[in-house]
Design an enzyme around this catalytic site. Structure first.
Site, PDB file in Angstrom:
ATOM      1  N   ASP A 508     -15.401  29.177 -49.874  1.00  0.00           N
ATOM      2  CA  ASP A 508     -14.082  28.988 -50.498  1.00  0.00           C
ATOM      3  C   ASP A 508     -14.199  27.782 -51.438  1.00  0.00           C
ATOM      4  O   ASP A 508     -15.092  26.939 -51.274  1.00  0.00           O
ATOM      5  CB  ASP A 508     -13.048  28.743 -49.387  1.00  0.00           C
ATOM      6  CG  ASP A 508     -11.752  28.198 -49.920  1.00  0.00           C
ATOM      7  OD1 ASP A 508     -11.204  28.811 -50.840  1.00  0.00           O
ATOM      8  OD2 ASP A 508     -11.292  27.139 -49.419  1.00  0.00           O
ATOM      9  N   ASP A 689     -10.848  26.442 -45.863  1.00  0.00           N
ATOM     10  CA  ASP A 689      -9.948  25.455 -45.255  1.00  0.00           C
ATOM     11  C   ASP A 689      -8.559  25.959 -44.922  1.00  0.00           C
ATOM     12  O   ASP A 689      -7.884  25.394 -44.081  1.00  0.00           O
ATOM     13  CB  ASP A 689      -9.796  24.250 -46.184  1.00  0.00           C
ATOM     14  CG  ASP A 689      -8.948  24.595 -47.382  1.00  0.00           C
ATOM     15  OD1 ASP A 689      -9.293  25.567 -48.084  1.00  0.00           O
ATOM     16  OD2 ASP A 689      -7.922  23.940 -47.590  1.00  0.00           O
TER      17      ASP A 689
END
Ligand code: GDG
Length: 737
Positions: A508, A689
């Protein structure tokens, strides 16, 4: 488990030097009593100032002092007169105390005081560091030591630290006027648990943390990069049995066995059986509203003159902080007020106010409590107010009326008392009348509830609950939902990585490879990140995917010529080996026209928020809004959107300070699984996250290595603390070392 270290400005013993000799007498204050269950035997150490300045301590007694303190489990911090002036009389009592009690007009912002306050807090922290061992539990008390937790945590990251504030924590609007507000908050956040008397103080604190430090707060947890801090309310109780038993004993005394004061009070009651005694006991402090109370008493006597000669107000004002000018002025004001009212209203048989400016022995305190029909406590602001609780505990026959200011923390737990606004004289006059005429049965019914509660939630329970919560907090951080990627696990992963035949990596971007920026366009990759990604990308047998909610234009600009594989808009678009983006999922976009005006109306009403229009999704960003307001609007928007979209194929994703509306059949998990099916991978890794990454953690097979960045609850197997740790981990993969 190690020992407990308690730290407060003053030690719980009084040192007395007379004729060259030394004695140490334990204090009887609320805190000292409350901490008895925590501070006992050889398992606890109390660190604080002894009450003697460096200048007042005879050199030849130094060793004796240490010895005497040691007998009480105490160790001293030595302070000079200059330090006491700047730290205690200065910053603590001329800045923090008035500010936290909403007396902005008395608050002095003096850089000199602040500098000494910091230095003295460091002295306390150093004293702790000198004595603390790895598994000790440290409990710091009150507003004089706000910076100590961080100063200790910095040097001992694994120490378990609790902090309790005995005074109110003011609302954000007041707190933010402090020039050193960030430092104070950061100081407190060195703790693992922060306790307040009431929920209101707790929420004021959390609001300041969000607004001033921009930290994530979820319910009563504050999220730092590498740990979670719990904030909770623990209303302090009293040593109920001590007060109740003392009252029982005092009532059993006969004739000369009784104290002088008690005999005078007895005589007074005998000579004027219809006269009601009203007592008020406080330190002489402007926060206690003593002057206003005296004025309100005069107002009452004028409004209800029939009570002249039938009530008497006893004021016990205990000398306090007499070095601070505001307290000297207050003393003069009260002296004058009492003098004027007594002068104007007294008769031959009656003085309306009995005023004592002194500290009385405990036995006399009990005499005043037990002999008074009414306790009238009118602080303008008070963290808790223990006097209210003590009065009720001494009412052995359950009679007596407590009139208590709504502005005291104790008012939250003492609903059966007569609660008043100390600024409303009309209400106070009527309440005094109500108290004077209250039938005994009603008094007893009210006090029965109060006594039961005070008996149950006494000061020992308070201290134990705080300690238990602190211990749980420490344990909690050890066994977090996912496992922390410690060096041993990391080495194991690296070995697997090196020996794998085919690797697949999903990374990510925002909050994982790079930190957040108020403007998403500014969070562009830095040189170090490019180098790291290049290294991974060029490794043999390694397929790397950047997987993000970002739009394809931005990622094309940043990464297309690097030829990294990319999946953007949560799985709508894919680009491989530097080729243009292609649709990965068939998605509809007609709904966007309907949703756009809704989001626009939220942008209009939420300053700082904006819309990011992607090809197949719409994102409403609120990172730059006021945090409380932004959350409120996000909840509102969520409700509006979910009712609007009904059964359509679109869904709302709540990311990190962003709400995204997109087609339901698109998510990172689905995209990752499709890529996984394209080859035979024996090392699958995903890291991210926020909760859009949870789809990957859920959908990838159990054998995949899934890693959450940050400490929030997750489906991932492991967690790391923040962006620097992510980069460290990837570097290990890229270099194979
Ligand atoms: C701070 C917060 C919070 C009073 N006069 C005599 C005497 N006392 C004792 C009382 C009581 C204590 O002093 C006063 O406690 P309070 O709670 O009312 O107020 P603060 O001193 O301002 O304390 C307060 C408290 O910390 C605890 O967290 O409740 O809000 O401001 O225990 O009995 N004791 C003796 N003689 C006196 O003349 N022996």
């Amino acid at each position: 488990m190690g020992k407990t270290i308690i730290i407060s400005n003053r030690l719980p013993v009084q040192l007395q030097i007379s004729d060259g000799g030394l004695s140490a007498i334990p204090s009887v204050g609320g805190l000292a009593t409350g901490m008895k269950s925590v501070h006992h035997g050889g398992e606890s150490l109390w660190i604080g100032w002894s009450g003697l300045t460096k200048e007042d301590t005879p050199k030849e007694l130094e060793a004796d002092i240490d010895c005497a303190l040691k007998e009480h489990g105490c160790s001293k911090v030595v302070l000079s007169q200059k330090e006491i002036d700047g730290f205690y009389f200065g910053f603590s009592n001329r800045t923090i105390w008035p500010l936290f009690h909403y007396f902005l007009e008395y608050t002095e912002f003096e850089l000199g005081f602040w500098e000494i306050y910091k230095a003295v807090n460091q002295k306390f922290a150093d004293a702790i560091l000198e004595k603390a061992e790895a598994d000790d539990i440290i409990w710091v008390h009150d507003y004089q030591l706000l910076l100590v937790p961080q100063m200790v945590k910095e040097k001992r990251p694994n120490a378990t630290i609790g902090f309790f504030l005995h005074i109110p924590f003011p609302s954000y609007e007041i707190f933010r006027t402090l020039p050193w507000r960030e430092e104070v908050l950061e100081g407190l956040l060195g703790s693992d648990l922060i306790g307040f008397h009431t929920y209101d103080y707790e929420r004021h604190f959390l609001s300041s943390v969000r607004r001033l430090l921009g930290l994530d707060v979820s319910f009563n947890d504050v999220y730092l990069e590498n740990r979670v801090i719990k904030v909770d309310s623990f209303p302090m109780g009293i040593d109920y049995n001590k007060f109740h038993t003392a009252a029982l004993k005092s009532s059993a005394l006969k004739g000369k066995e009784r104290t002088d004061l008690q005999r005078k009070l007895d005589n007074h009651k005998k000579s004027a059986p219809d006269t009601k005694l009203i007592v008020s006991i406080d330190r002489l402090d402007y926060s206690k509203g003593i002057a206003k109370r005296i004025n309100a008493f005069e107002y009452f006597l004028n409004k209800y003159p029939e009570y002249k000669e039938r009530v008497r107000l006893i004021i016990l004002a205990v000398p306090s902080r007499a070095n601070v000018p505001q307290y000297q002025l207050l003393k003069r004001e009260i002296d004058e007020l009492v003098g004027r009212i007594n002068g104007e209203l007294s008769t031959v048989n009656w003085t309306p106010i009995w005023y004592f400016y002194r500290s009385l022995p405990f036995s006399n305190l009990i005499d005043l409590y037990t002999s008074s029909d009414i306790a009238w406590l009118t602080p303008l602001r008070d963290g808790m107010n223990l006097v209210a609780k003590e009065y009720i505990a001494t009412r052995i026959d359950k009679t007596g009326v407590l009139i208590l200011s709504e502005m005291a923390g104790s008012a939250y737990e003492m609903n059966e008392a007569l609660l008043i606004n100390p600024n409303n004289f009309e209400e106070q006059a009527d309440t005094l009348k109500k108290a004077i005429t209250m039938p005994k049965e009603e008094q007893m019914a009210r006090n029965m509830f109060l006594q039961n509660r005070l008996k149950r939630y006494n000061v020992e329970v308070w201290a134990n609950e705080f300690m238990d919560s602190l211990k749980r907090q420490r344990k909690g951080s050890d066994d977090f939902v996912s496992q922390k990627l410690n060096p041993t696990i990391l080495n194991g992963l690296q070995k697997d990585y090196v020996s794998a035949k085919k690797r697949l990596l999903f990374l990510d971007y925002d909050g994982t490879l790079t930190g957040f920026h108020k403007d998403p366009q500014k969070a562009s990759p830095d040189k170090e990140l490019y180098e790291l990604l290049d290294a991974l990308h060029h490794q043999e047998n390694t397929t790397l995917f950047l997987i993000s909610g970002r739009d394809k234009a931005t990622f094309s600009k940043w990464f297309l010529d690097k030829k990294y594989n990319m999946i953007v808009e949560h799985g709508v678009w894919i680009s491989k080996d530097g080729n243009d983006f292609k649709l990965l999922e068939k998605v509809k976009g007609e709904w966007m026209e309907k949703i756009m005006p809704v989001l626009e109306s939220f942008v209009d009403r939420t300053p700082g928020s904006f819309i990011e229009k992607k090809n197949y999704s719409l994102a409403w960003h609120y990172r730059s809004t006021d945090p409380d307001f932004g959350e409120k609007r996000a909840n509102e928007l969520n409700t509006v959107l979910t009712s609007l979209i009904g059964n359509d194929d679109i869904s709302v994703l709540n990311g990190n300070k962003v709400m995204e509306v997109k087609s339901s059949n698109v998510n990172k998990g689905r995209a990752a699984v499709r890529m996984l099916g394209e080859d035979n991978y024996d090392f699958v890794f995903a890291i991210g996250d926020d909760w859009t990454d949870e789809f990957m953690f859920q959908d990838l097979p159990q054998t995949a290595i899934t890693v959450k960045v940050g400490l929030k609850k997750t489906q991932a197997r492991y967690h790391v603390e923040g962006v620097p740790k992510v980069r460290e981990l990837l570097k290990k993969f890229s270099t194979g070392t």
